[in-house]
Design an enzyme around this catalytic site. Structure first.
Site, mmCIF file in Angstrom:
data_model
loop_
_atom_site.group_PDB
_atom_site.id
_atom_site.type_symbol
_atom_site.label_atom_id
_atom_site.label_comp_id
_atom_site.label_asym_id
_atom_site.label_seq_id
_atom_site.Cartn_x
_atom_site.Cartn_y
_atom_site.Cartn_z
ATOM 1 N N HIS A 9 -9.128 0.518 5.052
ATOM 2 C CA HIS A 9 -7.837 0.764 5.702
ATOM 3 C C HIS A 9 -8.061 1.659 6.923
ATOM 4 C CE1 HIS A 9 -3.801 2.198 6.487
ATOM 5 N NE2 HIS A 9 -3.395 1.088 5.891
ATOM 6 N N GLU B 267 -5.014 -5.628 10.514
ATOM 7 C CA GLU B 267 -4.000 -4.613 10.750
ATOM 8 C C GLU B 267 -4.280 -3.909 12.074
ATOM 9 O OE1 GLU B 267 -2.050 -3.196 6.889
ATOM 10 O OE2 GLU B 267 -3.903 -2.078 7.084
ATOM 11 N N ASN C 134 0.864 -1.182 0.000
ATOM 12 C CA ASN C 134 0.000 0.000 0.000
ATOM 13 C C ASN C 134 0.902 1.235 0.000
ATOM 14 O OD1 ASN C 134 -1.836 2.015 0.479
ATOM 15 N ND2 ASN C 134 -2.262 1.411 2.601
ATOM 16 N N SER D 241 3.868 -2.615 10.278
ATOM 17 C CA SER D 241 5.326 -2.569 10.448
ATOM 18 C C SER D 241 6.027 -3.876 10.080
ATOM 19 C CB SER D 241 5.685 -2.138 11.880
ATOM 20 O OG SER D 241 5.147 -0.861 12.146
ATOM 21 N N GLY E 128 2.680 1.821 10.807
ATOM 22 C CA GLY E 128 3.571 2.965 10.656
ATOM 23 C C GLY E 128 4.249 3.395 11.950
ATOM 24 N N GLY F 112 3.060 -1.281 4.263
ATOM 25 C CA GLY F 112 3.041 0.159 4.002
ATOM 26 C C GLY F 112 4.438 0.663 3.681
ATOM 27 N N GLY F 113 5.104 1.220 4.690
ATOM 28 C CA GLY F 113 6.410 1.868 4.488
ATOM 29 C C GLY F 113 7.411 1.042 3.696
ATOM 30 N N LYS G 128 0.062 4.302 -0.245
ATOM 31 C CA LYS G 128 -0.585 5.480 0.366
ATOM 32 C C LYS G 128 -0.391 6.706 -0.540
ATOM 33 C CE LYS G 128 0.199 3.322 4.784
ATOM 34 N NZ LYS G 128 0.245 3.422 6.211
ATOM 35 N N GLU H 38 -6.568 4.128 8.031
ATOM 36 C CA GLU H 38 -6.474 5.578 7.777
ATOM 37 C C GLU H 38 -7.766 6.091 7.146
ATOM 38 O OE1 GLU H 38 -2.770 5.375 5.652
ATOM 39 O OE2 GLU H 38 -1.779 4.820 7.528
HETATM 40 C C1 PEP Z 1 -0.427 -0.145 6.219
HETATM 41 O O1 PEP Z 1 -0.562 1.054 6.095
HETATM 42 O O2 PEP Z 1 -1.308 -0.908 5.772
HETATM 43 C C2 PEP Z 1 0.751 -0.651 6.897
HETATM 44 C C3 PEP Z 1 0.761 -1.898 7.268
HETATM 45 O O3 PEP Z 1 1.771 0.240 7.086
HETATM 46 P P1 PEP Z 1 3.227 -0.088 7.688
HETATM 47 O O4 PEP Z 1 3.712 -1.345 7.039
HETATM 48 O O5 PEP Z 1 4.065 1.099 7.342
HETATM 49 O O6 PEP Z 1 3.041 -0.259 9.158
#
Ligand code: PEP
Length: 250
Positions: A94, A166, A9, A212, A172, A233-234, A11, A96
């Site tokens: 999600h 999640e 993702n 993460s 994040g 994500g990141g 973002k 967010e």
């Molecule tokens: C996400 O936004 O779905 C996510 C899992 O982010 P991160 O891996 O950065 O924690």
């Protein structure tokens, strides 16, 4: 039949040139065939990403969509619009979207219906807040998110659903659920699916963990029986890290 899946993702990151750079870097990597790989760039880059990945098995997903088919919804994008640029997968729910944009379980249920009517695959996200976990309510919260957001669908539609657990406190933040915490929740989700639907549904659906996930912890998390991959994500913004996470299945 349940599949191992790793989805990235992106973002609100990557303009068009950064999108091409990241996809080019990804295409140069040696990625295992055993995993279905999905990337979710921003709306503006979906069509370009799809074209850039035509000669690969990597699928492109949208990060959101509107529940209505067309009309006066300024700033929104419909399922048919996504399909018209070759996008068949959409991330819904999600954390967010839930926290920043106020998406409720009821709204997500409507989006789920629209996505399924348009024969799209859904990556349905859910997970508890830190306060829920501290209070010991995490199983109830997750059950309610599933109950109100997606348990209304017909059994045959589960073929088009991927679940993504999640925990909000791990997204994040650098804080990861332990592999045992992930397994415990994924097992609970599978048991709940057995109760509400049946074992075909519970055994066949892929349940991803997100929060993460990094090259250093992916193998241990994905090694758990009920964890079928990750929503990243990141670390999805770096081709080498994303590939290392995918290849954690090898
Ligand atoms: C996400 O936004 O779905 C996510 C899992 O982010 P991160 O891996 O950065 O924690």
């Amino acid at each position: 039949m349940r599949r191992n899946i790793v989805a990235g993702n992106w973002k609100m990151n990557c303009d068009i040139s950064q999108t091409y750079q990241l996809l080019d870097a990804l295409k140069e990597q040696d990625i295992t065939d055993d995993v279905s790989v999905i990337v979710a760039p921003p709306f503006t880059n979906l069509q370009s990403a799809n074209q850039a990945l035509l000669d690969t098995e990597i699928l492109v997903a949208a990060q959101n969509m509107h529940q209505e088919a067309t009309g006066a919804y300024t700033g929104e994008v419909s399922a048919a619009m996504l399909k018209s640029v070759g996008v068949e997968v959409v991330i819904l729910g999600h954390s967010e979207r839930r926290a920043i944009f106020g998406e409720t379980n009821a709204l997500l249920a409507a989006k789920v219906n629209t996505a399924l009517e348009n024969e799209m695959t859904i990556i349905f996200c859910f997970g508890e807040e830190l306060s829920d976990r501290k209070a010991g309510n995490h199983f109830d919260v997750v059950r309610q998110q599933l109950q109100e957001g997606i348990f209304h669908i017909e059994k045959e539609n589960w073929n088009n659903v991927i679940l993504a657990y999640e925990p909000v406190w791990a997204i994040g933040t650098g804080e990861t659920a332990t592999p045992d915490q992930a397994q415990e929740m994924h097992h609970f989700i599978r048991n709940t699916l057995s109760e509400v639907f049946d074992t075909d549904v519970s055994q066949d659906v892929s349940i991803l963990y997100g929060g993460s996930v990094k090259p250093g912890n992916a193998k241990e998390i994905f090694g758990k029986e009920d964890v079928d991959g990750g929503l990243i994500g990141g670390a999805a913004l770096n081709a080498t890290d994303f590939t290392a996470i995918i290849n954690a299945f090898e």
